[in-house]
Design a protein around this motif. Structure first.
Motif, PDB file in Angstrom:
ATOM      1  N   GLU A  36      82.297  31.257  28.014  1.00 34.81           N
ATOM      2  CA  GLU A  36      81.137  31.696  27.250  1.00 34.81           C
ATOM      3  C   GLU A  36      79.968  30.784  27.607  1.00 34.81           C
ATOM      4  OE1 GLU A  36      80.913  34.271  25.206  1.00 34.81           O
ATOM      5  OE2 GLU A  36      83.029  34.843  25.048  1.00 34.81           O
ATOM      6  N   GLY A  37      78.789  31.077  27.104  1.00 32.82           N
ATOM      7  CA  GLY A  37      77.668  30.194  27.371  1.00 32.82           C
ATOM      8  C   GLY A  37      76.345  30.906  27.391  1.00 32.82           C
ATOM      9  N   ARG A  38      75.330  30.162  27.713  1.00 32.34           N
ATOM     10  CA  ARG A  38      73.975  30.698  27.797  1.00 32.34           C
ATOM     11  C   ARG A  38      73.884  31.757  28.896  1.00 32.34           C
ATOM     12  NH1 ARG A  38      70.593  29.249  23.501  1.00 32.34           N
ATOM     13  NH2 ARG A  38      71.031  27.088  22.901  1.00 32.34           N
ATOM     14  N   ASP A  39      72.979  32.720  28.716  1.00 36.81           N
ATOM     15  CA  ASP A  39      72.682  33.658  29.788  1.00 36.81           C
ATOM     16  C   ASP A  39      72.190  32.883  30.997  1.00 36.81           C
ATOM     17  OD1 ASP A  39      73.251  35.849  28.131  1.00 36.81           O
ATOM     18  OD2 ASP A  39      71.192  35.919  27.370  1.00 36.81           O
ATOM     19  N   ALA A  40      72.640  33.291  32.185  1.00 34.47           N
ATOM     20  CA  ALA A  40      72.280  32.674  33.461  1.00 34.47           C
ATOM     21  C   ALA A  40      72.862  31.280  33.631  1.00 34.47           C
ATOM     22  CB  ALA A  40      70.752  32.612  33.636  1.00 34.47           C
ATOM     23  N   ALA A  41      73.845  30.922  32.816  1.00 35.34           N
ATOM     24  CA  ALA A  41      74.432  29.586  32.935  1.00 35.34           C
ATOM     25  C   ALA A  41      75.244  29.436  34.215  1.00 35.34           C
ATOM     26  CB  ALA A  41      75.311  29.287  31.724  1.00 35.34           C
ATOM     27  N   LEU A 165      70.088  40.776  35.285  1.00 33.86           N
ATOM     28  CA  LEU A 165      69.217  40.745  34.117  1.00 33.86           C
ATOM     29  C   LEU A 165      69.378  42.030  33.325  1.00 33.86           C
ATOM     30  CD1 LEU A 165      65.793  39.293  35.347  1.00 33.86           C
ATOM     31  CD2 LEU A 165      67.307  38.302  33.626  1.00 33.86           C
ATOM     32  N   SER A 166      69.753  41.913  32.073  1.00 29.94           N
ATOM     33  CA  SER A 166      69.905  43.076  31.202  1.00 29.94           C
ATOM     34  C   SER A 166      68.806  43.064  30.142  1.00 29.94           C
ATOM     35  CB  SER A 166      71.274  43.056  30.523  1.00 29.94           C
ATOM     36  OG  SER A 166      71.318  42.019  29.550  1.00 29.94           O
ATOM     37  N   PRO A 167      68.546  44.205  29.523  1.00 28.08           N
ATOM     38  CA  PRO A 167      67.568  44.222  28.430  1.00 28.08           C
ATOM     39  C   PRO A 167      67.921  43.244  27.311  1.00 28.08           C
ATOM     40  CG  PRO A 167      68.055  46.459  29.149  1.00 28.08           C
ATOM     41  CD  PRO A 167      69.012  45.566  29.864  1.00 28.08           C
ATOM     42  N   ILE A 168      69.224  43.043  27.079  1.00 28.07           N
ATOM     43  CA  ILE A 168      69.640  42.092  26.038  1.00 28.07           C
ATOM     44  C   ILE A 168      69.282  40.665  26.448  1.00 28.07           C
ATOM     45  CG2 ILE A 168      71.641  41.125  24.840  1.00 28.07           C
ATOM     46  CD1 ILE A 168      72.903  43.870  24.916  1.00 28.07           C
ATOM     47  N   ASP A 169      69.467  40.348  27.736  1.00 29.71           N
ATOM     48  CA  ASP A 169      69.080  39.018  28.219  1.00 29.71           C
ATOM     49  C   ASP A 169      67.601  38.756  27.948  1.00 29.71           C
ATOM     50  OD1 ASP A 169      71.640  38.639  29.217  1.00 29.71           O
ATOM     51  OD2 ASP A 169      71.116  39.302  31.236  1.00 29.71           O
ATOM     52  N   VAL A 170      66.774  39.756  28.257  1.00 29.48           N
ATOM     53  CA  VAL A 170      65.329  39.597  28.076  1.00 29.48           C
ATOM     54  C   VAL A 170      64.990  39.457  26.598  1.00 29.48           C
ATOM     55  CG1 VAL A 170      63.084  40.694  28.423  1.00 29.48           C
ATOM     56  CG2 VAL A 170      64.835  40.833  30.214  1.00 29.48           C
ATOM     57  N   ALA A 171      65.626  40.271  25.759  1.00 34.90           N
ATOM     58  CA  ALA A 171      65.348  40.218  24.321  1.00 34.90           C
ATOM     59  C   ALA A 171      65.791  38.896  23.710  1.00 34.90           C
ATOM     60  CB  ALA A 171      66.035  41.383  23.619  1.00 34.90           C
ATOM     61  N   ALA A 172      66.852  38.304  24.250  1.00 27.90           N
ATOM     62  CA  ALA A 172      67.398  37.064  23.682  1.00 27.90           C
ATOM     63  C   ALA A 172      66.624  35.820  24.116  1.00 27.90           C
ATOM     64  CB  ALA A 172      68.869  36.919  24.075  1.00 27.90           C
ATOM     65  N   ARG A 173      65.694  35.965  25.067  1.00 24.43           N
ATOM     66  CA  ARG A 173      64.962  34.794  25.574  1.00 24.43           C
ATOM     67  C   ARG A 173      64.223  34.057  24.468  1.00 24.43           C
ATOM     68  NH1 ARG A 173      60.744  36.482  28.842  1.00 24.43           N
ATOM     69  NH2 ARG A 173      60.360  34.305  29.422  1.00 24.43           N
ATOM     70  N   GLU A 174      63.687  34.798  23.514  1.00 18.03           N
ATOM     71  CA  GLU A 174      62.900  34.181  22.449  1.00 18.03           C
ATOM     72  C   GLU A 174      63.772  33.608  21.335  1.00 18.03           C
ATOM     73  OE1 GLU A 174      59.770  33.746  22.755  1.00 18.03           O
ATOM     74  OE2 GLU A 174      59.437  35.034  24.509  1.00 18.03           O
ATOM     75  N   LYS A 175      65.105  33.708  21.481  1.00 13.36           N
ATOM     76  CA  LYS A 175      66.008  33.291  20.411  1.00 13.36           C
ATOM     77  C   LYS A 175      66.924  32.153  20.867  1.00 13.36           C
ATOM     78  CE  LYS A 175      65.899  37.866  18.266  1.00 13.36           C
ATOM     79  NZ  LYS A 175      66.665  38.962  17.635  1.00 13.36           N
ATOM     80  N   TYR A 176      66.405  31.295  21.711  1.00 13.72           N
ATOM     81  CA  TYR A 176      67.204  30.203  22.264  1.00 13.72           C
ATOM     82  C   TYR A 176      67.773  29.313  21.157  1.00 13.72           C
ATOM     83  CZ  TYR A 176      68.508  26.219  25.196  1.00 13.72           C
ATOM     84  OH  TYR A 176      69.205  25.207  25.807  1.00 13.72           O
TER      85      TYR A 176
END
Length: 255
Positions: A36-41, A165-176
């Protein structure tokens, strides 16, 4: 980390992983590793590094899509159970049931009641896996937001990587920060001696891979199993050239 240093260190670790695969087949043990982990980890790259030289029949990589309408009505863990390792198998989950501890509550894909139920049920579920003899290790790949943004930009610019890159990845960027809080709750509620969590710094992906693989190998019992073949006897006759009754079947150059 320099590529040459990384490749030299990785080669030795991969040789040990081949031994682990041989040990699993000989002993009938079952190994389950969750990434598991951060997107793009770097989960995909780590899985490739682990499995690159393994017999394809000895391991499986599980990366499930979003649940179907039917699966959404099942017991939450049900669709994952069928992918658990059998005797002699090494299974790696590229994300897992821990979607319900992270992306699902983050994006509103589950209710708060479902999220709370998961945190109660997960330790019980994993206790059952361990009691049945499955060796379970769980890794969280950690990346600072600035480094994550660099990797997102690289993927957006590279036509060979945009699929990552998925739409979820982009949406989650602001929720680090929110993802970090969910992760901390997950670690606190689901860490156990029989199903431990380990966090690895993946700001340097090469160093992170080596750290994770070395740790994985060190967590296993003695996996020494002699290789069945160490040298080949000489052929009794000279090697033959490959020939076809109908040479028109060849493709490419064949002189």
């Amino acid at each position: 980390m320099k590529r040459k240093d990384y490749e030299d260190a990785l080669e030795g670790l991969q040789a040990e992983l081949v031994g682990v695969s041989r040990w699993l087949r000989a002993s009938g043990k079952r190994l389950l590793v969750i990434l598991e982990g951060r997107d793009a980890a770097g989960k995909g790259g780590t899985i490739r590094a682990i499995t690159e030289h393994l017999d394809t029949r000895s391991y499986r990589v599980v990366a499930l899509p979003k649940p179907s309408d039917r699966e959404s009505t099942q017991w939450y863990f049900q669709r994952y159970v069928t992918h658990l390792p059998a005797a002699g198998e090494f299974v790696l989950f590229d994300r897992s049931w821990y979607n319900r501890a992270g992306v699902e509550p983050l994006m509103g894909f589950c209710s708060q009641a479902q999220y709370a139920q998961f945190l109660d049920d997960c330790p019980i579920f994993e206790r059952m896996l361990a009691d049945d003899g499955i060796l379970l290790l769980k890794y969280w790949l950690a990346v600072d937001q600035a480094e994550q943004e660099t990797r997102f930009a690289e993927r957006a610019e590279d036509p060979l990587k945009r699929w990552k890159l998925s739409p979820i990845d982009v949406a989650a960027r602001e929720k680090y920060a929110e993802i970090g809080r969910l992760r901390d709750v997950m670690l606190e509620r689901t860490h156990a001696a029989h199903a431990p969590w380990f966090v690895v710094d993946y700001n340097d992906q090469r160093r992170g891979q080596l750290t994770l693989i070395r740790h994985l190998l060190d967590r296993l019992p003695d996996t020494s199993v002699p290789s069945p073949i160490t040298e080949l006897p000489a052929l009794r006759e000279a090697p033959e050239r490959e020939r076809l009754a109908d040479p028109s079947f060849w493709i490419g150059d064949r002189d």
